[in-house]
Design a protein around this motif. Sequence first.
Motif, PDB file in Angstrom:
ATOM      1  N   LEU A   9       0.839  -1.203   0.000  1.00 55.44           N
ATOM      2  CA  LEU A   9       0.000   0.000   0.000  1.00 55.44           C
ATOM      3  C   LEU A   9       0.875   1.255   0.000  1.00 55.44           C
ATOM      4  O   LEU A   9       0.404   2.337   0.303  1.00 55.44           O
ATOM      5  CB  LEU A   9      -0.912  -0.003   1.233  1.00 55.44           C
ATOM      6  CG  LEU A   9      -1.755  -1.274   1.402  1.00 55.44           C
ATOM      7  CD1 LEU A   9      -2.474  -1.289   2.717  1.00 55.44           C
ATOM      8  CD2 LEU A   9      -2.765  -1.378   0.263  1.00 55.44           C
ATOM      9  N   TYR A  10       2.146   1.068  -0.314  1.00 54.90           N
ATOM     10  CA  TYR A  10       3.127   2.164  -0.390  1.00 54.90           C
ATOM     11  C   TYR A  10       3.300   2.874   0.950  1.00 54.90           C
ATOM     12  O   TYR A  10       3.777   3.994   1.019  1.00 54.90           O
ATOM     13  CB  TYR A  10       2.743   3.173  -1.497  1.00 54.90           C
ATOM     14  CG  TYR A  10       2.578   2.473  -2.818  1.00 54.90           C
ATOM     15  CD1 TYR A  10       3.696   2.091  -3.563  1.00 54.90           C
ATOM     16  CD2 TYR A  10       1.317   2.130  -3.288  1.00 54.90           C
ATOM     17  CE1 TYR A  10       3.553   1.384  -4.750  1.00 54.90           C
ATOM     18  CE2 TYR A  10       1.165   1.428  -4.476  1.00 54.90           C
ATOM     19  CZ  TYR A  10       2.282   1.052  -5.202  1.00 54.90           C
ATOM     20  OH  TYR A  10       2.145   0.353  -6.352  1.00 54.90           O
ATOM     21  N   ALA A  11       2.908   2.222   2.039  1.00 52.34           N
ATOM     22  CA  ALA A  11       2.957   2.887   3.344  1.00 52.34           C
ATOM     23  C   ALA A  11       4.349   2.845   3.968  1.00 52.34           C
ATOM     24  O   ALA A  11       4.529   3.302   5.096  1.00 52.34           O
ATOM     25  CB  ALA A  11       1.932   2.270   4.288  1.00 52.34           C
ATOM     26  N   GLN A  12       5.338   2.314   3.227  1.00 53.92           N
ATOM     27  CA  GLN A  12       6.701   2.372   3.767  1.00 53.92           C
ATOM     28  C   GLN A  12       7.450   3.600   3.235  1.00 53.92           C
ATOM     29  O   GLN A  12       8.603   3.837   3.586  1.00 53.92           O
ATOM     30  CB  GLN A  12       7.444   1.067   3.462  1.00 53.92           C
ATOM     31  CG  GLN A  12       6.810  -0.086   4.251  1.00 53.92           C
ATOM     32  CD  GLN A  12       7.487  -1.410   4.091  1.00 53.92           C
ATOM     33  OE1 GLN A  12       8.599  -1.502   3.602  1.00 53.92           O
ATOM     34  NE2 GLN A  12       6.798  -2.460   4.502  1.00 53.92           N
ATOM     35  N   ASN A  13       6.781   4.332   2.372  1.00 51.70           N
ATOM     36  CA  ASN A  13       7.324   5.594   1.872  1.00 51.70           C
ATOM     37  C   ASN A  13       7.160   6.664   2.973  1.00 51.70           C
ATOM     38  O   ASN A  13       6.065   6.813   3.524  1.00 51.70           O
ATOM     39  CB  ASN A  13       6.530   5.965   0.604  1.00 51.70           C
ATOM     40  CG  ASN A  13       6.914   7.292   0.058  1.00 51.70           C
ATOM     41  OD1 ASN A  13       6.778   8.304   0.733  1.00 51.70           O
ATOM     42  ND2 ASN A  13       7.387   7.297  -1.167  1.00 51.70           N
ATOM     43  N   ARG A  14       8.239   7.386   3.271  1.00 56.36           N
ATOM     44  CA  ARG A  14       8.205   8.323   4.412  1.00 56.36           C
ATOM     45  C   ARG A  14       7.131   9.396   4.251  1.00 56.36           C
ATOM     46  O   ARG A  14       6.480   9.784   5.220  1.00 56.36           O
ATOM     47  CB  ARG A  14       9.579   8.994   4.592  1.00 56.36           C
ATOM     48  CG  ARG A  14      10.525   8.146   5.426  1.00 56.36           C
ATOM     49  CD  ARG A  14      11.862   8.824   5.553  1.00 56.36           C
ATOM     50  NE  ARG A  14      11.987   9.654   6.747  1.00 56.36           N
ATOM     51  CZ  ARG A  14      12.270   9.180   7.964  1.00 56.36           C
ATOM     52  NH1 ARG A  14      12.412   7.892   8.162  1.00 56.36           N
ATOM     53  NH2 ARG A  14      12.387   9.997   8.980  1.00 56.36           N
ATOM     54  N   LEU A  15       6.939   9.848   3.000  1.00 59.46           N
ATOM     55  CA  LEU A  15       5.943  10.888   2.777  1.00 59.46           C
ATOM     56  C   LEU A  15       4.538  10.344   3.088  1.00 59.46           C
ATOM     57  O   LEU A  15       3.729  10.983   3.781  1.00 59.46           O
ATOM     58  CB  LEU A  15       6.028  11.374   1.315  1.00 59.46           C
ATOM     59  CG  LEU A  15       5.026  12.447   0.942  1.00 59.46           C
ATOM     60  CD1 LEU A  15       5.266  13.717   1.769  1.00 59.46           C
ATOM     61  CD2 LEU A  15       5.112  12.773  -0.556  1.00 59.46           C
ATOM     62  N   ILE A  16       4.268   9.139   2.589  1.00 55.76           N
ATOM     63  CA  ILE A  16       2.949   8.527   2.854  1.00 55.76           C
ATOM     64  C   ILE A  16       2.778   8.297   4.353  1.00 55.76           C
ATOM     65  O   ILE A  16       1.698   8.517   4.912  1.00 55.76           O
ATOM     66  CB  ILE A  16       2.814   7.183   2.085  1.00 55.76           C
ATOM     67  CG1 ILE A  16       3.103   7.374   0.610  1.00 55.76           C
ATOM     68  CG2 ILE A  16       1.483   6.502   2.369  1.00 55.76           C
ATOM     69  CD1 ILE A  16       1.941   7.448  -0.304  1.00 55.76           C
ATOM     70  N   ARG A  17       3.877   7.904   5.008  1.00 51.33           N
ATOM     71  CA  ARG A  17       3.780   7.681   6.463  1.00 51.33           C
ATOM     72  C   ARG A  17       3.408   8.980   7.174  1.00 51.33           C
ATOM     73  O   ARG A  17       2.571   8.996   8.062  1.00 51.33           O
ATOM     74  CB  ARG A  17       5.105   7.144   7.027  1.00 51.33           C
ATOM     75  CG  ARG A  17       5.364   5.696   6.673  1.00 51.33           C
ATOM     76  CD  ARG A  17       6.698   5.225   7.180  1.00 51.33           C
ATOM     77  NE  ARG A  17       6.627   4.452   8.417  1.00 51.33           N
ATOM     78  CZ  ARG A  17       6.228   3.185   8.498  1.00 51.33           C
ATOM     79  NH1 ARG A  17       5.817   2.547   7.421  1.00 51.33           N
ATOM     80  NH2 ARG A  17       6.211   2.554   9.648  1.00 51.33           N
ATOM     81  N   ARG A  18       4.031  10.076   6.739  1.00 55.57           N
ATOM     82  CA  ARG A  18       3.707  11.363   7.369  1.00 55.57           C
ATOM     83  C   ARG A  18       2.259  11.751   7.084  1.00 55.57           C
ATOM     84  O   ARG A  18       1.554  12.254   7.947  1.00 55.57           O
ATOM     85  CB  ARG A  18       4.652  12.453   6.852  1.00 55.57           C
ATOM     86  CG  ARG A  18       6.044  12.352   7.464  1.00 55.57           C
ATOM     87  CD  ARG A  18       6.888  13.559   7.077  1.00 55.57           C
ATOM     88  NE  ARG A  18       8.288  13.343   7.362  1.00 55.57           N
ATOM     89  CZ  ARG A  18       8.836  13.453   8.570  1.00 55.57           C
ATOM     90  NH1 ARG A  18       8.084  13.809   9.597  1.00 55.57           N
ATOM     91  NH2 ARG A  18      10.109  13.226   8.750  1.00 55.57           N
ATOM     92  N   LEU A  19       1.816  11.487   5.838  1.00 56.40           N
ATOM     93  CA  LEU A  19       0.438  11.844   5.493  1.00 56.40           C
ATOM     94  C   LEU A  19      -0.570  11.023   6.288  1.00 56.40           C
ATOM     95  O   LEU A  19      -1.591  11.531   6.749  1.00 56.40           O
ATOM     96  CB  LEU A  19       0.202  11.614   3.987  1.00 56.40           C
ATOM     97  CG  LEU A  19       0.837  12.649   3.062  1.00 56.40           C
ATOM     98  CD1 LEU A  19       0.680  12.241   1.602  1.00 56.40           C
ATOM     99  CD2 LEU A  19       0.205  14.028   3.299  1.00 56.40           C
TER     100      LEU A  19
END
Length: 443
Positions: A262-272
């Motif tokens: 779910l691309y949730a390991q991307n730092r930007l997505i994590r912040r969002l």
Amino acid sequence: MMSYEQRQQHLAQALRNNAGRDIRLSKQTSNLFRNRSTQDQLLDVREFNHVLAIDPDTRVIETEGMVTYEALADTALAYGLMPAVVPQLKSITIGGAVGGIGIESSSFRYGLPHETVLEMDVLLGTGEVICCTPNNEHRDLFFGLANSYGTLGYILRLKIQGIPVKPYVRVTHVHCADSQEFFDRVNEACQGSFDFVDGVVFAPGEYYLVLGEFTDDAPYTSDYSYLQIFYRSIRARSEDYLSVRDYLWRWDTDWFWCSKNLYAQNRLIRRLLGRKRLNSITYQKVMRWNSRVGLTRRLGTLSRRHREVVIQDVDIPLENAPAFLSFFQREIGIRPIWICPARHDGRRGHYPLFPMRDDTLYINFGFWDAVRTDPMHPQGHFNRMIEEKVTDLGGIKSLYSESFYPEKEFWELYGGNTCRLLKDRYDPGHALKDLYQKCVRRQ
Ligand SMILES: Cc1cc2nc3c(=O)[nH]c(=O)nc-3n(C[C@H](O)[C@H](O)[C@H](O)COP(=O)(O)OP(=O)(O)OC[C@H]3O[C@@H](n4cnc5c(N)ncnc54)[C@H](O)[C@@H]3O)c2cc1C
């Protein structure tokens, strides 16, 4: 607020009112990975979510069946205790882990969650509620409930064993390059003084043991509930300290590693997403939406490749674990793989619907992804290969996901005769489905 007894009576009446219809539980969350019939009548059990009592002296925890492990662990931790086995996903309920099958890194010592149960109230398909213990006249039901998936009744209240905790867990990561050496070290660790043992296979030659010990003090604590990712830390460092609560939920933030889909390991997505949404409950919601609209299924059809979801947990006796791993790496290839040892102690009793050999260390292999190949295969091809291999190696598979067993074979593996006797005694009108109807894909 209604008392437990009053809510129990209401629920029993609701069940009787739906006599003759197929029933399933209505809960806030679910960790089931097979599609369920949308025709079933829903039985609302959401109010059975109270921890009833905790006795710090006897360490007995009394709780209603739909309490999530997150709530249960938080309440117990306030008393300096935790349930002896806490499955890794916050939304798994105690009733779901006992009626289905759970496991965690303390299972090498205490067994699977159903082996930590002392007493249960069960709502039968007849609407009657009975209390079963390992020694009373309903002991057959007590032992039959593990892996029954709601086919014998619904667990409304339980007493379970708690264990004392210390504030922190010191975690050590041990690398092994050889699979036989890896499983030897798992076995050795289970005979030592560790409080928790699990591990990860990242790739052939990259096997890691994760060993945990309670400790009163910690020089620092790591936080894997937001930007840092626990499974990546295993390869990157040899030692770590976590608060006991963060240790219990170390796998939840990233659903082990499945958040990458779910691309949730991307730092930007994590912040969002924010700390509060980074958890298995969010991923489950997305996964169920995807399953409803069929997005991944359609993309798979367009790619003209065989795509098969392989989401399973299997338990293999230690001596056959290297053979299973070698088969899995060669034929299936999903990675990483979660490894967790569990020992069934026959002195606690025998659980006929999930039979395990007495006093044998089993290795649980957890793998959750899809296999993609150019050659097309019949549906269930890879899942069926796994089922056959597990049986050949004397293991057993959990049934929370899809299964492809032929009926005769299924009943031989999952206590068919006992299931029939239990059904005759506790659900003579077959108000609830049977285990094969519920857990195995209709061919
Ligand atoms: C991807 C994935 C990873 C998993 N990882 C782990 C893990 O790390 N550790 C672990 O321990 N387990 C794990 N599981 C398995 C999980 O513990 C079981 O699927 C468990 O049954 C889920 O409990 P739930 O409360 O979400 O139940 P649900 O998903 O709501 O229900 C599961 C089944 O149990 C029955 N059931 C639910 N509540 C009751 C009750 N009170 N009485 C009788 N029957 C009931 C339901 O009828 C249903 O058939 C995993 C499952 C998945 C899909």
